[in-house]
Design an enzyme around this catalytic site. Structure first.
Site, PDB file in Angstrom:
ATOM      1  N   HIS A  97       0.826  -1.129  -0.133  1.00  0.00           N
ATOM      2  CA  HIS A  97       0.051  -0.130  -0.008  1.00  0.00           C
ATOM      3  C   HIS A  97       0.799   1.281   0.174  1.00  0.00           C
ATOM      4  CE1 HIS A  97      -3.410   2.584   0.799  1.00  0.00           C
ATOM      5  NE2 HIS A  97      -2.808   3.125   1.665  1.00  0.00           N
ATOM      6  N   SER A  98       0.454   2.128  -0.910  1.00  0.00           N
ATOM      7  CA  SER A  98       1.247   3.394  -0.982  1.00  0.00           C
ATOM      8  C   SER A  98       2.867   3.444  -1.242  1.00  0.00           C
ATOM      9  CB  SER A  98       1.038   4.487   0.278  1.00  0.00           C
ATOM     10  OG  SER A  98       1.272   5.825   0.175  1.00  0.00           O
TER      11      SER A  98
END
Length: 263
Positions: A97-98
């Protein structure tokens, strides 16, 4: 590269919150900037019984608190690739994520002996897309912490604790520096199929920036829409039931052929 092939090296890099030695598939999860393995703990017992969750522990946090954070992508991705080859058997799927998704890209593009079956890239612009928000990594402490508060990924109680922030800020700032300066004007393609997840109200990784991964996924591409802002995987109670349902679909032995939800 650091470490050896023993159990200590395995436990330094990876946390298995709910060990399933007989699992047919591993879901290896890389956290966002400043986060540790704990963000994935609520997911472990919500996955299908045949899937084992393995959370990646990066330098500078949890039991690696005394280690300096990685200063560049090449070293971090190379070390993670070596740890995956040593300790994670195939088949596995790699989720990030990210900033974690950025590290997934850097890792699978490098010398990885056993690549994942698929990568799952969440809340992350494609590498050739400029960032959508002003940088905060080089701001003075007070303004940097205010910027973290606006991102909504750091609990208010943590931001309000000066001693705790003094401890955490170097790692968080370094991670955000890596994320904010990450850019490849002419990126290479992913060597495996990809699924991207995008939040409907994500100002950091807007839909068009996430959709741009399509041009880098010659082996297969799917996009999944999830309600929420940038930290949609972990809200409201440490996990997002809709996202976990989509993950179950993506990592099933025979993924469905449903069309993209658009991005």
């Amino acid at each position: 590269m650091n470490g050896t092939a023993g159990p200590a090296d395995r436990d330094r890099w990876f946390h298995r919150p709910l060990p399933r030695p007989g699992a047919g598939l591993r879901l290896v999860c890389v956290p966002h900037a400043g986060a540790g393995t704990a963000v994935f703990r609520p997911w472990a017992d919500r996955l299908a019984p045949g899937v084992e969750l393995i959370a990646v522990r990066l330098p500078g946090r949890e039991k690696r608190l005394r280690e300096p954070p990685a200063r560049d992508w090449a070293a971090l991705a190379g070390d993670l690739a070596a740890a995956l080859d040593r300790h994670v058997p195939a088949p596995y799927v790699l989720f990030g994520h990210s900033m974690g998704a950025m590290l997934v890209y850097e890792t699978v593009r490098g010398p990885l002996g056993r690549p994942p079956a698929r990568v799952l890239l969440s809340g992350c612009r494609a590498p050739h897309v400029p960032r959508a928000q002003p940088a905060i990594h080089d701001l003075p402490p007070e303004r940097f912490r205010a910027g973290l508060g606006r991102l909504a990924g750091t609990p208010a109680a943590v931001l309000a604790d000066p001693a705790l922030m003094d401890l955490l800020e170097p790692v968080v700032r370094n991670d955000i520096r890596l994320a904010e300066t990450w850019h490849h004007p002419a990126p290479g393609p992913l060597p495996v199929p990809a699924t991207v997840f995008w939040g409907t109200a994500d100002a950091i990784a807007p839909p068009a920036a996430v959709a741009a991964w399509r041009s880098l996924a010659p082996h297969g591409f799917r996009a999944r829409r999830v309600e929420g802002g940038h930290f949609f995987p972990f809200l409201p109670h440490g996990h997002n039931p809709h996202l976990l349902g989509l993950l179950d679909d993506e990592i099933a032995p025979a993924p469905t052929s449903r069309g993209s939800d658009g991005a």
